[in-house]
Design an enzyme around this catalytic site. Structure first.
Site, mmCIF file in Angstrom:
data_model
loop_
_atom_site.group_PDB
_atom_site.id
_atom_site.type_symbol
_atom_site.label_atom_id
_atom_site.label_comp_id
_atom_site.label_asym_id
_atom_site.label_seq_id
_atom_site.Cartn_x
_atom_site.Cartn_y
_atom_site.Cartn_z
ATOM 1 N N HIS A 1 0.841 -1.181 0.000
ATOM 2 C CA HIS A 1 0.000 0.000 0.000
ATOM 3 C C HIS A 1 0.879 1.234 0.000
ATOM 4 C CE1 HIS A 1 -3.661 2.274 0.669
ATOM 5 N NE2 HIS A 1 -2.983 2.984 1.520
ATOM 6 N N CYS A 2 0.530 2.214 -0.804
ATOM 7 C CA CYS A 2 1.294 3.452 -0.868
ATOM 8 C C CYS A 2 0.446 4.595 -0.314
ATOM 9 C CB CYS A 2 1.702 3.761 -2.307
ATOM 10 S SG CYS A 2 2.552 5.337 -2.455
ATOM 11 N N PRO A 3 0.898 5.203 0.777
ATOM 12 C CA PRO A 3 0.119 6.309 1.341
ATOM 13 C C PRO A 3 0.140 7.554 0.454
ATOM 14 C CG PRO A 3 2.163 6.015 2.553
ATOM 15 C CD PRO A 3 2.076 4.887 1.577
ATOM 16 N N GLY A 6 -2.605 6.697 -2.095
ATOM 17 C CA GLY A 6 -3.840 6.336 -1.417
ATOM 18 C C GLY A 6 -4.399 4.974 -1.754
ATOM 19 N N HIS A 7 -3.635 4.092 -2.372
ATOM 20 C CA HIS A 7 -4.102 2.738 -2.645
ATOM 21 C C HIS A 7 -2.911 1.832 -2.892
ATOM 22 C CE1 HIS A 7 -3.307 3.503 -6.890
ATOM 23 N NE2 HIS A 7 -3.949 4.635 -6.734
#
Length: 158
Positions: A1-3, A6-7
């Site tokens: 997941h990549c902050p 956002g997904h």
């Protein structure tokens, strides 16, 4: 997941994530260069005197931090792209890689089809490397979608 986006980053959006990192790196670098051109006697000197040094220094520090962070992320993801791996595959095969290195053998990723082939699997067909930096809307090649039906375990590499 990549902050940051956002997904989760996966097969269908990997090229967009890599382009995001590239654009972030270039934009942050441009901001640092524009702020650093504060040469004495330049026409920009009047502009810099009008701006408070605090906000300007803060902007430079944030931009410089983004240059460093984006460069590290871009380098790591570039390595993974060049070897046709995901982070999970890289971490999952670390024991097998370590064992093979210890015995003097070379670890081989079965999905690695060479640099140009790996780039084509993520970005789609291209004629020159400049095309990879442009946003694209074409679908991924159909042969790539067939790879999702392959299942393997990391014990297969041992």
């Amino acid at each position: 997941h990549c902050p940051w986006v956002g997904h989760c980053v996966g097969y269908r959006n990997h090229r967009y994530f890599l382009l995001f990192l590239l654009y972030l790196e270039l934009t942050s670098l441009l901001a640092c260069v524009c702020i650093a051109v504060k040469a004495p006697g330049s026409p920009l000197q009047l502009l810099y005197r009008a701006v408070l040094p605090g906000p300007l220094m803060f902007t430079f520090l944030v931009s410089f931090a983004m240059v460093v962070v984006a460069l590290v992320m871009l380098a790591w993801n570039g390595y993974l792209l060049a070897t046709n791996q995901t982070t999970i595959e890289y971490l999952g095969s670390s024991d097998a890689r370590r064992e093979l290195t210890r015995t003097g053998q070379v670890f081989y990723n079965v999905y690695d089809v060479g640099l140009r082939g790996n780039l084509a699997q993520v970005f789609g067909p291209f004629e020159n490397f400049f095309q990879l930096t442009l946003p694209c809307t074409h679908a991924l090649p159909s042969y790539v979608s067939s790879l999702s039906s392959l299942h393997h375990t990391f014990e297969d590499f041992a």
